[in-house]
Motif scaffolding. Structure first.
Motif, short mmCIF file in Angstrom:
data_model
loop_
_atom_site.label_atom_id
_atom_site.label_comp_id
_atom_site.label_asym_id
_atom_site.label_seq_id
_atom_site.Cartn_x
_atom_site.Cartn_y
_atom_site.Cartn_z
N UNK A 92 0.80 -1.22 0.00
CA UNK A 92 0.00 0.00 0.00
C UNK A 92 0.83 1.27 0.00
N UNK A 93 2.11 1.18 0.35
CA UNK A 93 2.96 2.36 0.41
C UNK A 93 3.38 2.79 -0.99
N UNK A 94 3.50 4.10 -1.20
CA UNK A 94 3.98 4.62 -2.48
C UNK A 94 5.51 4.59 -2.57
N UNK A 95 6.19 4.46 -1.43
CA UNK A 95 7.66 4.62 -1.43
C UNK A 95 8.41 3.61 -2.28
N UNK A 96 8.12 2.30 -2.18
CA UNK A 96 8.87 1.38 -3.04
C UNK A 96 8.53 1.54 -4.51
N UNK A 97 7.33 2.00 -4.81
CA UNK A 97 6.94 2.23 -6.21
C UNK A 97 7.70 3.43 -6.77
N UNK A 98 7.65 4.53 -6.04
CA UNK A 98 8.35 5.74 -6.47
C UNK A 98 9.84 5.49 -6.60
N UNK A 99 10.41 4.76 -5.64
CA UNK A 99 11.85 4.49 -5.65
C UNK A 99 12.26 3.69 -6.88
N UNK A 100 11.39 2.78 -7.32
CA UNK A 100 11.73 1.92 -8.45
C UNK A 100 11.99 2.70 -9.73
N UNK A 101 11.43 3.90 -9.83
CA UNK A 101 11.59 4.70 -11.04
C UNK A 101 12.80 5.64 -11.01
N UNK A 102 13.58 5.58 -9.94
CA UNK A 102 14.76 6.43 -9.85
C UNK A 102 15.94 5.77 -10.57
N UNK A 103 15.74 5.52 -11.86
CA UNK A 103 16.72 4.83 -12.68
C UNK A 103 16.64 5.32 -14.11
#
Length: 217
Positions: free
Chosen positions: A134-145
């Protein structure tokens, strides 16, 4: 916490690159300094060899692969309203449709990736309920590439690692599956706003449901 704010002392440590199997779902110990990093960020912090070792331990050939984790095949997906998180009100008091955008991200090359409310087949409503993410953090982090982990036509895959920033050990991998087109391959989902369909699903590799602590980082 990001690599940019970590202390120089930590940089000199050799990461304990190891990922155990599914662990207790209770929150990590209070002294753990966990953050989500892409492999690109991890390599910049701890070096290419350490990143390669983690990547090998997180091979997508592991038993809990995409199919076992319930990843939607866009060729067979069907549209529908599905159940939604009762704590979300993305429609602003009105009926929310599957295409309602909850979050909107870009990777470092500029590919736009919305997270839509979705339904029981794709989007937030799908992966939050099915995979307890449910957290947005791992989703947002995945796009830092600057590039996806995998790319096959419009299907892109991004990953982020739940990393102990004090020593470089990786607790688990979050995999994010994206449709980088305005429609699914079978045409049953088409976005009315001209943006990509975005996140189809996301899950913690090796788990049917993400441990509860993942949503608390």
């Amino acid at each position: 916490m990001t690599a940019a704010v970590a202390t120089a002392a930590v940089l000199s440590l050799t990461p304990a690159v190891a990922v155990a199997g599914p662990v207790d779902e209770s929150a990590p110990s209070t002294d753990a300094q966990l953050a989500f990093l892409t492999p690109e960020q991890y390599e910049a912090r701890w070096g290419a060899s350490a990143a390669d070792e983690v990547a090998a331990s997180m091979s997508s050939d592991a038993p809990e692969g995409a199919a076992a984790a319930g990843v939607v095949d866009s060729a067979t997906a069907t549209s529908g309203d599905g159940a939604t998180d009762p704590e979300l009100d993305p429609g602003g008091g009105q009926d929310a449709k599957w295409w309602t955008i909850i979050w909107d991200y870009k990777d470092l090359r500029g590919t736009t990736t919305p997270v839509r409310l979705g339904d029981n087949k794709l989007g937030y409503s799908h992966y939050a309920q099915r995979h307890n993410l449910t957290s947005s953090k791992p989703i947002k982090a995945a796009f830092q590439t600057h590039k996806p982990d995998k790319a096959s036509g419009a299907r892109l895959e991004y990953i982020s690692w739940a990393t102990d920033m004090s020593n470089g050990s990786v607790r688990l991998q979050v995999r994010v599956i994206v449709q980088a087109a305005t429609r699914t391959d079978d045409g049953k989902y088409r976005t009315p706003d001209g943006k990509n369909v975005g996140v189809i699903t996301a899950y913690c590799q090796g788990y049917n449901k993400c441990p509860a602590w993942v949503n608390k980082i």
